[in-house]
Write a protein that holds these residues in place. Structure first.
Motif, PDB file in Angstrom:
ATOM      1  N   ILE A 108      30.879  45.136  29.316  1.00  0.00           N
ATOM      2  CA  ILE A 108      30.905  46.032  30.468  1.00  0.00           C
ATOM      3  C   ILE A 108      30.384  45.313  31.708  1.00  0.00           C
ATOM      4  O   ILE A 108      30.939  45.439  32.804  1.00  0.00           O
ATOM      5  N   GLN A 109      29.305  44.547  31.538  1.00  0.00           N
ATOM      6  CA  GLN A 109      28.756  43.799  32.669  1.00  0.00           C
ATOM      7  C   GLN A 109      29.746  42.778  33.187  1.00  0.00           C
ATOM      8  O   GLN A 109      29.896  42.580  34.400  1.00  0.00           O
ATOM      9  N   ILE A 110      30.441  42.108  32.269  1.00  0.00           N
ATOM     10  CA  ILE A 110      31.445  41.123  32.671  1.00  0.00           C
ATOM     11  C   ILE A 110      32.580  41.807  33.424  1.00  0.00           C
ATOM     12  O   ILE A 110      33.068  41.304  34.445  1.00  0.00           O
ATOM     13  N   LEU A 111      33.010  42.976  32.936  1.00  0.00           N
ATOM     14  CA  LEU A 111      34.076  43.727  33.604  1.00  0.00           C
ATOM     15  C   LEU A 111      33.665  44.114  35.022  1.00  0.00           C
ATOM     16  O   LEU A 111      34.475  44.038  35.954  1.00  0.00           O
ATOM     17  N   GLU A 112      32.417  44.533  35.205  1.00  0.00           N
ATOM     18  CA  GLU A 112      31.934  44.879  36.540  1.00  0.00           C
ATOM     19  C   GLU A 112      32.031  43.690  37.482  1.00  0.00           C
ATOM     20  O   GLU A 112      32.442  43.829  38.637  1.00  0.00           O
ATOM     21  N   SER A 113      31.646  42.527  36.972  1.00  0.00           N
ATOM     22  CA  SER A 113      31.704  41.308  37.779  1.00  0.00           C
ATOM     23  C   SER A 113      33.150  40.933  38.119  1.00  0.00           C
ATOM     24  O   SER A 113      33.462  40.540  39.254  1.00  0.00           O
ATOM     25  N   VAL A 114      34.046  41.064  37.135  1.00  0.00           N
ATOM     26  CA  VAL A 114      35.464  40.742  37.355  1.00  0.00           C
ATOM     27  C   VAL A 114      36.063  41.684  38.391  1.00  0.00           C
ATOM     28  O   VAL A 114      36.789  41.253  39.303  1.00  0.00           O
ATOM     29  N   ILE A 115      35.783  42.983  38.263  1.00  0.00           N
ATOM     30  CA  ILE A 115      36.310  43.969  39.213  1.00  0.00           C
ATOM     31  C   ILE A 115      35.823  43.670  40.628  1.00  0.00           C
ATOM     32  O   ILE A 115      36.593  43.723  41.597  1.00  0.00           O
ATOM     33  N   LYS A 116      34.556  43.327  40.755  1.00  0.00           N
ATOM     34  CA  LYS A 116      33.991  43.003  42.062  1.00  0.00           C
ATOM     35  C   LYS A 116      34.677  41.779  42.667  1.00  0.00           C
ATOM     36  O   LYS A 116      34.974  41.747  43.868  1.00  0.00           O
ATOM     37  N   ASP A 117      34.949  40.765  41.844  1.00  0.00           N
ATOM     38  CA  ASP A 117      35.638  39.560  42.333  1.00  0.00           C
ATOM     39  C   ASP A 117      37.036  39.886  42.846  1.00  0.00           C
ATOM     40  O   ASP A 117      37.457  39.391  43.900  1.00  0.00           O
ATOM     41  N   TYR A 118      37.764  40.716  42.092  1.00  0.00           N
ATOM     42  CA  TYR A 118      39.110  41.100  42.516  1.00  0.00           C
ATOM     43  C   TYR A 118      39.067  41.886  43.827  1.00  0.00           C
ATOM     44  O   TYR A 118      39.901  41.704  44.706  1.00  0.00           O
ATOM     45  N   GLU A 119      38.070  42.769  43.940  1.00  0.00           N
ATOM     46  CA  GLU A 119      37.982  43.619  45.129  1.00  0.00           C
ATOM     47  C   GLU A 119      37.577  42.843  46.373  1.00  0.00           C
ATOM     48  O   GLU A 119      38.054  43.129  47.480  1.00  0.00           O
ATOM     49  N   GLU A 120      36.706  41.852  46.203  1.00  0.00           N
ATOM     50  CA  GLU A 120      36.133  41.169  47.358  1.00  0.00           C
ATOM     51  C   GLU A 120      36.771  39.826  47.680  1.00  0.00           C
ATOM     52  O   GLU A 120      36.726  39.382  48.837  1.00  0.00           O
ATOM     53  N   LYS A 121      37.384  39.170  46.681  1.00  0.00           N
ATOM     54  CA  LYS A 121      37.821  37.788  46.900  1.00  0.00           C
ATOM     55  C   LYS A 121      39.330  37.575  46.804  1.00  0.00           C
ATOM     56  O   LYS A 121      39.820  36.488  47.086  1.00  0.00           O
ATOM     57  N   MET A 122      40.051  38.610  46.372  1.00  0.00           N
ATOM     58  CA  MET A 122      41.489  38.418  46.191  1.00  0.00           C
ATOM     59  C   MET A 122      42.282  39.437  47.008  1.00  0.00           C
ATOM     60  O   MET A 122      41.832  40.563  47.232  1.00  0.00           O
ATOM     61  N   LYS A 123      43.457  39.020  47.446  1.00  0.00           N
ATOM     62  CA  LYS A 123      44.322  39.886  48.241  1.00  0.00           C
ATOM     63  C   LYS A 123      45.576  40.253  47.448  1.00  0.00           C
ATOM     64  O   LYS A 123      45.985  39.531  46.546  1.00  0.00           O
ATOM     65  N   ASP A 124      46.181  41.368  47.843  1.00  0.00           N
ATOM     66  CA  ASP A 124      47.443  41.828  47.246  1.00  0.00           C
ATOM     67  C   ASP A 124      47.356  41.981  45.720  1.00  0.00           C
ATOM     68  O   ASP A 124      48.278  41.592  44.984  1.00  0.00           O
ATOM     69  N   VAL A 125      46.240  42.515  45.269  1.00  0.00           N
ATOM     70  CA  VAL A 125      46.089  42.753  43.836  1.00  0.00           C
ATOM     71  C   VAL A 125      46.849  44.026  43.460  1.00  0.00           C
ATOM     72  O   VAL A 125      46.785  45.043  44.161  1.00  0.00           O
TER      73      VAL A 125
END
Length: 204
Positions: free
Chosen positions: A20-37
């Motif tokens: 769950i902690q890893i998923l939170e980190s992954v979601i945050k990376d997608y939201e903050e560091k990637m475009k057009d997801v």
């Protein structure tokens, strides 16, 4: 489900919480560091985290209150660290030099409590089991219970239906010791209170 974790389930729950902690980190990376997801991708990812939380909470609801508190406390003090063997030895040596600390290998700790259980938990069914210092140490260091669905002390061998003499003989044989029946303490006959009856009285 059982009111206490077995060693295997405790490991599985730890993995689930780590996931769950890893998923939170992954979601945050997608939201903050990637475009057009892809929105559907993000929706499924968030759902995975949400359903994971629900599964963990559902399991917690079955736990004895003390068991839930103990497991939560263990998690809050746990760090996951990957180190080479030489560094592990270095930190082990630092711990040995710390004042007020006793470095006891798990193998020795298991031998220690296996040795005195026949004289304590093996015969115990006292009313004041919640005040037992041995139970407190077992809880603190995550010693596996003998009765995962206990209504009273989960370390009571009597209530778990364990044949103490057979258990003690097997332990003595496994550790190359002579079985000493005379050294087994006898029960004083005191019994646990009826937890369900007490809870009913308290509720009234």
């Amino acid at each position: 489900m059982n009111k206490y974790f077995s060693r295997a389930e405790k490991a599985n729950m730890t993995r689930m919480m780590l996931l769950i902690q890893i998923l939170e980190s992954v979601i945050k990376d997608y939201e903050e560091k990637m475009k057009d997801v892809d929105p559907e991708f993000m929706k499924d990812l968030r759902s995975c985290k949400t359903w994971g939380y629900k599964a963990i909470k559902r399991r917690y609801d079955f736990l004895d209150m003390d068991a839930a508190k103990d497991f939560t406390r263990h998690l809050t003090h746990m760090d996951i660290v990957f180190v080479p063997n030489d560094k592990a030895v270095k930190y082990h040596n630092i711990l040995k030099e710390m004042s007020g600390s006793l470095v006891l290998p798990m193998e020795d700790f298991e031998k220690l409590y296996s040795g005195f259980i026949p004289k304590t938990c093996g015969k115990c069914h006292k009313k004041a089991w919640k005040e037992c210092l041995i139970r407190e140490v077992f809880r603190k260091y995550g010693v596996e219970t003998v009765n995962n669905n206990a209504k009273n002390c989960p370390y009571s061998y009597l209530e778990a239906g364990v044949d103490l003499e057979a258990w003690a003989k097997a332990w003595a044989e496994e550790n190359g010791m002579k079985f000493d029946k005379e050294n087994l303490w006898k029960s004083d006959g005191e019994v646990h209170e009826d937890v369900e009856e007490q809870e009913t009285q308290n509720a009234g």
